[in-house]
Design a protein around this motif. Structure first.
Motif, PDB file in Angstrom:
ATOM      1  N   SER A   1      -5.936   3.327  -4.104  1.00 37.04           N
ATOM      2  CA  SER A   1      -7.132   2.550  -3.753  1.00 37.04           C
ATOM      3  C   SER A   1      -7.732   1.881  -4.990  1.00 37.04           C
ATOM      4  O   SER A   1      -8.207   0.747  -4.918  1.00 37.04           O
ATOM      5  CB  SER A   1      -8.171   3.448  -3.081  1.00 37.04           C
ATOM      6  OG  SER A   1      -8.740   4.372  -3.998  1.00 37.04           O
TER       7      SER A   1
ATOM      8  N   VAL B   1      -6.832   2.524   2.543  1.00 35.82           N
ATOM      9  CA  VAL B   1      -5.475   2.912   2.182  1.00 35.82           C
ATOM     10  C   VAL B   1      -4.907   3.859   3.225  1.00 35.82           C
ATOM     11  O   VAL B   1      -3.778   3.702   3.698  1.00 35.82           O
ATOM     12  CB  VAL B   1      -5.436   3.578   0.782  1.00 35.82           C
ATOM     13  CG1 VAL B   1      -4.058   4.176   0.502  1.00 35.82           C
ATOM     14  CG2 VAL B   1      -5.807   2.574  -0.290  1.00 35.82           C
TER      15      VAL B   1
ATOM     16  N   VAL C   1       0.843  -1.203   0.000  1.00 39.34           N
ATOM     17  CA  VAL C   1       0.000   0.000   0.000  1.00 39.34           C
ATOM     18  C   VAL C   1       0.874   1.247   0.000  1.00 39.34           C
ATOM     19  O   VAL C   1       0.653   2.194  -0.780  1.00 39.34           O
ATOM     20  CB  VAL C   1      -0.939   0.003   1.232  1.00 39.34           C
ATOM     21  CG1 VAL C   1      -1.670   1.348   1.339  1.00 39.34           C
ATOM     22  CG2 VAL C   1      -1.950  -1.129   1.144  1.00 39.34           C
TER      23      VAL C   1
END
Length: 293
Positions: free
Chosen positions: A24, A34, A10
């Motif tokens: 995202s 996120v 991420v």
């Protein structure tokens, strides 16, 4: 420290896109998820990784430092996945970094041989100067690079094979210039317009070093990114060009090679790989096709 791979994934997507919303979309999770993942990572590391504002997202120094370490790991994982998913005897895409000159005058026959032998293995070529190609290895995005030596950016340990030796030459069209001597000194060359590759090239670095050893300043009139264009400009009389001899294909109409009093040492073309990474099967096969000087 218990930080899982998903948190770093991420972070990597936010850091490379500089957008929480874009990350995202690529991860198929909500923007809130996120944001929470990044906040959790920042909490565990004890420092902020991003500077957030209503208009944009920027990396903090700590965030940039983390990205520099995360990016090679992500690329390595992707390369491993691609090799496992490929159905051609474990051979994935062959990614090579090389200058356009080396590609055109040296590598094309070996690309052909490789393609004939492994038609299902795609070849990706990234064109860059010999100096810039080194970063492709350091970022772990290329399987191998083919560059000129000497190369101030290239660690000696990366060099896998010397495949060719060549000489650089000064060329000019004698219809435009009267050369009083058959052999010219470097000092004499300064009287004429000099054409050469730009300062970001290993060739420019090489010629500048030759002049500096003799306490001479090199001030080219034209600096370009293409040896072929330098040859064209020399042909129409714009000056004396400095190019590798193999670009002349054994000769070039209307041009002569100028002899110099100072010897110009030979250079080499070398294949290099990242020593801390396993060589891919496709890179191993390509290496077998290349000669050894």
């Amino acid at each position: 420290m218990d930080i899982n791979y998903e948190s770093y994934k991420v972070f990597y997507l936010v850091a490379t896109t500089l957008s929480f919303s874009e990350a995202s979309k690529r991860l198929y999770i909500s923007q809130s998820a996120v944001s929470q993942s990044v906040k959790g990572l920042e909490k565990k590391l004890g420092q902020p990784l991003f500077i957030r504002s209503t208009k944009n997202v920027q990396l903090t120094p700590a965030g940039q430092l983390l990205l520099n370490h995360i990016e090679p790991a992500i690329n390595l994982i992707r390369r491993g996945e691609n090799r496992l998913l490929d159905n051609d005897l474990g051979m994935g895409q062959l990614h090579i970094g090389a200058s356009d000159t080396i590609c055109r005058y040296f590598l094309v026959p070996y690309f052909q041989k490789f393609h004939q032998k492994f038609p299902n293995v795609p070849i990706k070529v990234t064109n860059a100067t010999s100096l810039s190609c080194v970063s492709l290895l350091e970022q772990e995005t290329a399987d191998l690079i083919v560059t000129n030596l000497p190369n101030s950016k290239l660690p000696h340990a990366f060099i896998k094979k010397i495949v060719c030796e060549f000489h650089d030459v000064f060329i000019a069209n004698p219809n435009y210039y009267a050369f009083p001597e058959q052999t010219l000194a470097f000092e004499d060359l300064k009287q004429y317009p000099l054409l050469m590759l730009n300062k970001k090239s290993a060739t420019s670095e090489f010629l500048h070093s030759l002049f500096l050893k003799r306490q001479l300043e090199l001030l080219p009139d034209i600096e370009l990114n293409s040896n072929d264009l330098l040859i064209d400009l020399a042909r129409i009389g714009l000056g004396i060009a400095f190019v590798p001899d193999y670009c002349l294909n054994g000769g070039s109409k209307d041009l002569i090679i100028l002899n110099t009093k100072e010897p110009i040492p030979p250079r080499q073309i070398a294949v290099s790989v990242h020593t801390s990474l396993p060589i891919s099967a496709s890179a191993e096969e390509f290496l077998k096709l290349l000669p050894e000087a």
